[in-house]
Design an enzyme around this catalytic site. Structure first.
Site, PDB file in Angstrom:
ATOM      1  N   CYS A 356     -27.789  35.592 -57.675  1.00 11.23           N
ATOM      2  CA  CYS A 356     -26.598  36.175 -57.037  1.00 11.23           C
ATOM      3  C   CYS A 356     -26.672  37.697 -57.092  1.00 11.23           C
ATOM      4  O   CYS A 356     -25.678  38.378 -56.930  1.00 11.23           O
ATOM      5  CB  CYS A 356     -25.337  35.680 -57.734  1.00 11.23           C
ATOM      6  SG  CYS A 356     -25.412  35.842 -59.522  1.00 11.23           S
ATOM      7  N   CYS A 381     -30.506  43.478 -64.275  1.00  5.28           N
ATOM      8  CA  CYS A 381     -31.695  44.148 -64.794  1.00  5.28           C
ATOM      9  C   CYS A 381     -31.309  45.384 -65.606  1.00  5.28           C
ATOM     10  O   CYS A 381     -30.148  45.799 -65.642  1.00  5.28           O
ATOM     11  CB  CYS A 381     -32.610  44.546 -63.636  1.00  5.28           C
ATOM     12  SG  CYS A 381     -31.895  45.772 -62.527  1.00  5.28           S
ATOM     13  N   CYS A 425     -28.902  49.657 -57.482  1.00 10.26           N
ATOM     14  CA  CYS A 425     -28.102  49.558 -58.708  1.00 10.26           C
ATOM     15  C   CYS A 425     -27.090  50.711 -58.787  1.00 10.26           C
ATOM     16  O   CYS A 425     -25.958  50.518 -59.233  1.00 10.26           O
ATOM     17  CB  CYS A 425     -29.010  49.562 -59.937  1.00 10.26           C
ATOM     18  SG  CYS A 425     -30.097  48.123 -60.034  1.00 10.26           S
TER      19      CYS A 425
END
Length: 465
Positions: A356, A381, A425
């Site tokens: 996801c 991560c 990110c």
């Protein structure tokens, strides 16, 4: 793996978690087949994140002796020589007794009544293993048969089966007879046949280990492995092998071996003529053969090997498995996603993944138009965790207007740069901050008022704050 809602799957933390939702969508584009040593392959989309360590730059013989940092990687970040991490089952729920919760005995006038409960001990668990390998059932309303057919090599285990049934259920065999190349033993009991069908399945392709046995302590699970291997496997001083046509049982046996710290290789063989699709497990590692021999009560004289490359190993609760190759394939069809409770991760044939994307939640406490406190919760991560932490540092103490001006480049610069593949990110962190502020403001303001005053739109459906 049972991928239905409410089924339980093994997560990256070694515990089983409930599937909350199964999502299917059409997909057309590039996919990746990642082939691993010993465990086989899994096909994933670019959106899947895989638990691994980057080790392709290290010679294979040194990998098991070095320390690496585990992280979640996209498929296109992995290459041959990197290490996949497959969790060892940690969750343990012991049972001393289980009820005989089946019907059939009321109308079965030929058989002895079964006890209301039985002990979950080595005798019963070894019998379970024998059934999963060599047992069969005939079930009807008023009668039933619980039977075994052993080949010539299994004759020595017939007495153990009889002993286990007498010890656990208080029954004697109704028939023992020699057949061509082996021996057959039967127990007439509708209750016993129904009990085994309910818990362990009927028919070779449908046999499985119930979830509660997958949670038993390893010392008890060893008895199940003993019966299974004695029936459908063999072992000598060089190699051990087990074969079944039940896919579910094969993967369960593999997970039980991993829990025992036994290194093995898993292979799937396609259907060929009259031969059904089968699943084989091989054990050839010296220490693993010794462990399996002890479980089976077999004395082995294992010759010392001159070479051992330690391609796979156990460490910190994970089975470490190198990648053999990564293949790109074109795909047009449905793909699936599992929403898993708590861990947000699950194991496939050969790896641990959460598909996801990175999950980030940001919480803000605002007083007098200023961010007084800010916290985050992130699953993803290392870059996702780092950007989450940095956005909180950048935003704390700022006014709402100042916080809304923080961009992904501000986050990346504060971290002294991010690799291009990880820039998403920083986007996620900036979007998460904006979502958190919007959610706070929406408690007292309408969306159109928030947009007019702060220029802030409602967050996207996949951004949580």
């Amino acid at each position: 793996m049972d991928a239905s809602v409410d089924a339980r799957v093994l997560g990256h933390d070694g515990n089983y978690h409930r599937i909350k939702k199964v999502i299917s969508r059409p997909y057309k584009g590039r996919m990746y087949r990642i082939v691993a040593h010993n465990l086989g392959s899994t096909v994933v989309t670019p959106d899947h994140h895989i638990l691994a360590i980057k080790a392709s730059h290290v010679l294979g013989k040194y990998r098991s002796s070095m320390r690496f940092i585990q992280d979640w990687y996209a498929a296109d970040e992995l290459k041959k020589g990197d290490i996949l991490l497959y969790p060892v089952i940690r969750e343990t729920v012991d049972k001393d007794w289980i009820p005989i919760d089946v019907g059939g005995q009321k109308y079965d006038l030929r058989s002895k009544t079964l006890p209301s409960k039985i002990a979950v001990d080595d005798h019963f668990l070894r019998l379970v293993g024998y059934y999963l390998s060599e047992g069969y059932l005939q079930t009807e309303k008023s009668k039933g048969t619980f039977g075994f057919v052993f080949g010539s090599r299994g004759n020595i285990y017939v007495e153990d089966v009889i002993h286990c049934v007498r010890h656990t259920f208080g029954l004697k065999p109704s028939e023992i007879r020699r057949i061509r190349g082996g021996i057959s033993v039967r127990f007439h009991s509708a209750g016993l046949a129904n009990f085994f069908e309910r818990h362990f399945g009927k028919g070779d392709e449908n046999k499985h280990i119930p979830h509660w046995i997958m949670l038993l302590p390893p010392r008890k699970q060893a008895a199940v492995l003993c019966g299974i291997w004695r029936g459908d496997g063999y072992i000598n001083s060089k190699v051990a092998k087990y074969v079944t046509i039940s896919k579910k049982l094969a993967f369960q046996v593999r997970d039980l071996l991993i829990r025992q710290g036994i290194i093995m290789s898993f292979r799937e063989r396609p259907e060929n003529g009259s031969y059904k699709r089968s699943y084989s497990i091989y054990v050839s590692d010296d220490s693993s053969l010794a462990k399996l021999g002890k479980i089976l009560d077999v004395e082995l004289k294992i010759p010392k090997k001159l070479k051992n490359n330690h391609k796979v190993w156990f460490e910190n609760g994970y089975f470490h498995v190198p990648i053999l190759r990564v293949e790109q394939i074109d795909y047009d069809g449905p793909v699936y996603n599992l929403e898993v409770e708590h861990s947000h991760s699950f194991t496939s044939n050969s790896m641990t993944l959460h598909n996801c994307g990175d999950m980030m939640t940001i919480y803000v406490k605002i007083k007098d138009e200023r961010i007084e406190d800010i916290k985050f919760k992130t699953f993803g991560c290392g870059a996702a965790i780092a950007t989450s932490s940095m956005i909180t540092e950048l935003a704390k103490g700022k006014t709402i207007q100042e916080a809304l001006k923080i961009t992904r480049n501000d986050v990346a610069d504060a971290l002294e740069g991010l690799p291009p593949i990880k820039m998403h990110c920083s986007n996620l962190a900036a979007d998460g901050l904006r979502a958190a502020i919007f959610n706070y403001l929406s408690k007292t303001m309408k969306p159109e008022e928030i947009k007019a005053k702060y220029g802030l739109e409602p967050p996207k459906a996949d951004v949580e704050g």
